[in-house]
Design a protein around this motif. Structure first.
Motif, PDB file in Angstrom:
ATOM      1  N   GLY A   1      -1.200  -5.435   0.465  1.00 49.41           N
ATOM      2  CA  GLY A   1      -0.570  -4.951  -0.499  1.00 49.41           C
ATOM      3  C   GLY A   1      -1.307  -6.288  -1.406  1.00 49.41           C
ATOM      4  O   GLY A   1      -2.380  -6.311  -1.090  1.00 49.41           O
TER       5      GLY A   1
ATOM      6  N   TRP B   1       4.426  -2.449   5.932  1.00 50.56           N
ATOM      7  CA  TRP B   1       2.917  -2.562   5.669  1.00 50.56           C
ATOM      8  C   TRP B   1       1.749  -3.194   6.192  1.00 50.56           C
ATOM      9  O   TRP B   1       1.862  -4.411   6.190  1.00 50.56           O
ATOM     10  CB  TRP B   1       3.065  -2.439   3.802  1.00 50.56           C
ATOM     11  CG  TRP B   1       4.264  -1.162   3.041  1.00 50.56           C
ATOM     12  CD1 TRP B   1       3.520  -0.276   2.922  1.00 50.56           C
ATOM     13  CD2 TRP B   1       5.371  -1.668   2.792  1.00 50.56           C
ATOM     14  NE1 TRP B   1       4.592   0.170   2.695  1.00 50.56           N
ATOM     15  CE2 TRP B   1       6.014  -1.010   2.415  1.00 50.56           C
ATOM     16  CE3 TRP B   1       5.928  -2.844   2.823  1.00 50.56           C
ATOM     17  CZ2 TRP B   1       7.191  -0.522   1.486  1.00 50.56           C
ATOM     18  CZ3 TRP B   1       7.554  -2.806   2.261  1.00 50.56           C
ATOM     19  CH2 TRP B   1       7.588  -0.966   1.646  1.00 50.56           C
TER      20      TRP B   1
ATOM     21  N   GLU C   1       1.000  -1.000  -0.421  1.00 47.16           N
ATOM     22  CA  GLU C   1      -0.232  -0.299  -0.148  1.00 47.16           C
ATOM     23  C   GLU C   1       0.562   1.268  -0.367  1.00 47.16           C
ATOM     24  O   GLU C   1       2.150   1.210   0.068  1.00 47.16           O
ATOM     25  CB  GLU C   1      -0.753   0.241   1.321  1.00 47.16           C
ATOM     26  CG  GLU C   1       0.220   0.049   2.389  1.00 47.16           C
ATOM     27  CD  GLU C   1      -0.643  -0.326   3.540  1.00 47.16           C
ATOM     28  OE1 GLU C   1      -2.275   0.259   3.679  1.00 47.16           O
ATOM     29  OE2 GLU C   1      -0.178  -0.650   4.749  1.00 47.16           O
ATOM     30  N   THR C   2      -0.176   2.534  -0.295  1.00 43.79           N
ATOM     31  CA  THR C   2       1.210   3.740  -0.544  1.00 43.79           C
ATOM     32  C   THR C   2       0.718   4.589   0.704  1.00 43.79           C
ATOM     33  O   THR C   2       1.431   5.815   0.804  1.00 43.79           O
ATOM     34  CB  THR C   2       0.612   4.955  -1.929  1.00 43.79           C
ATOM     35  OG1 THR C   2      -1.543   4.707  -1.402  1.00 43.79           O
ATOM     36  CG2 THR C   2       0.474   3.576  -3.192  1.00 43.79           C
TER      37      THR C   2
END
Length: 302
Positions: free
Chosen positions: A94, A91, A81-82
């Protein structure tokens, strides 16, 4: 279209290789391929087929991580993910992709112990160091050196000056030297211009040898980064044993930043069968066997 924008589009300074010379690109690509091969060979992962090992190492050296699904016992490409993470956090989820680069869903990453149905992201190093990016930078620096060396060698050439008032003679000689010289090293002028020759001086200093030494330093520093011990080629004086041991220790420690971090994750997730090991000879020098003679307080010449 404004003139400033139009000029900016066609000034030869665009993205990528648009502003690079063909010679630079040729040298850079040559070094980059060589360094990629050395990186891929610097470590090996047990318990994997050739295809899986090649994929996993390519992923961790290109982007710094690779995905894994425990239920299928398969490694996948993953894009995290950003979200902006806190320092030290990982994170949460994703996207995963199959061998055909088709998305197979967004899943939460599992960082707990063994699990029969867990989607994971396996990291190369804490800083997500991408060795292929470092290889490209080193290759670019070496290519700059190669281009600079050839430019300097050509710049210090002493041209041969021919003085004549016969235009036919000029064409004849110029045609002959073009067939025998690699590059235009002869300057042919008419007689009435010969007085200008006194102002034609080549004052370019010869620095190709210094650039060559800098090239060795850049190359050796990168090879040290991937666990390859290099000789002290930039200086020829006597080198103390302690200095050599310090260089070997640095070489081993750098490559083990990748190996140790990978193996800690494998142990955490119960995947010890995918242990990563160093694939080189440096350790043999760093940790000699007990039956070898130990040389004390002696200088070693390199």
């Amino acid at each position: 279209m404004p003139k400033t924008i139009q000029k900016r589009q066609f000034d030869g300074r665009g993205a990528g290789d648009c502003g690079q010379s063909p010679a630079f690109i040729k040298h850079r690509d040559k070094y980059f391929k060589e360094f990629k091969d050395l990186i891929m060979n610097s470590v090996k992962i047990e318990g994997m087929s050739f295809l899986d090992e090649n994929f996993v190492k390519t992923q961790i050296f290109t982007v710094g991580y690779v995905g894994y699904y425990s239920l299928m016992d398969r490694f996948y490409k993953t894009i995290p993910e950003t979200a902006i993470l806190q320092y030290g956090r990982f994170w949460k989820e994703g996207q995963f992709f199959d061998e055909n680069n088709i998305a197979i869903g967004r899943h939460e990453y599992n960082f707990e112990d063994e699990s029969e149905n867990a989607w994971r992201i396996l990291l190369a190093t804490p800083s997500l160091t991408c060795l292929f990016e470092e290889a490209l930078r080193a290759a670019s620096d070496l290519a700059d050196c190669d281009v600079g060396i050839m430019q300097n060698i050509r710049a210090v050439r002493t041209p041969a000056f021919w003085v004549t008032d016969n235009s036919d003679f000029i064409l004849s000689v110029k045609s002959a030297v073009q067939d025998t010289e690699n590059g235009d090293t002869h300057v042919i002028l008419e007689k009435n211009l010969s007085s200008l020759l006194t102002t034609m001086k080549n004052e370019t200093p010869f620095v190709a040898d210094k650039i060559q030494e800098q090239k060795k330093i850049i190359r050796n520093e990168f090879l040290t980064r991937i666990g390859i011990l290099t000789a002290n080629s930039s200086k020829r004086e006597r080198v103390q044993t302690a200095e050599i041991e310090a260089g070997v220790g640095e070489t081993v420690d750098l490559i083990y930043t990748v190996i140790d971090y990978w193996n800690k994750q494998m142990k955490q997730y119960g995947l010890d069968k995918y242990k990563m090991t160093f694939n080189g000879t440096t350790e043999n020098y760093y940790a000699p066997s007990d039956d070898e003679d130990i040389i004390e307080d002696e200088d070693i010449i390199i």
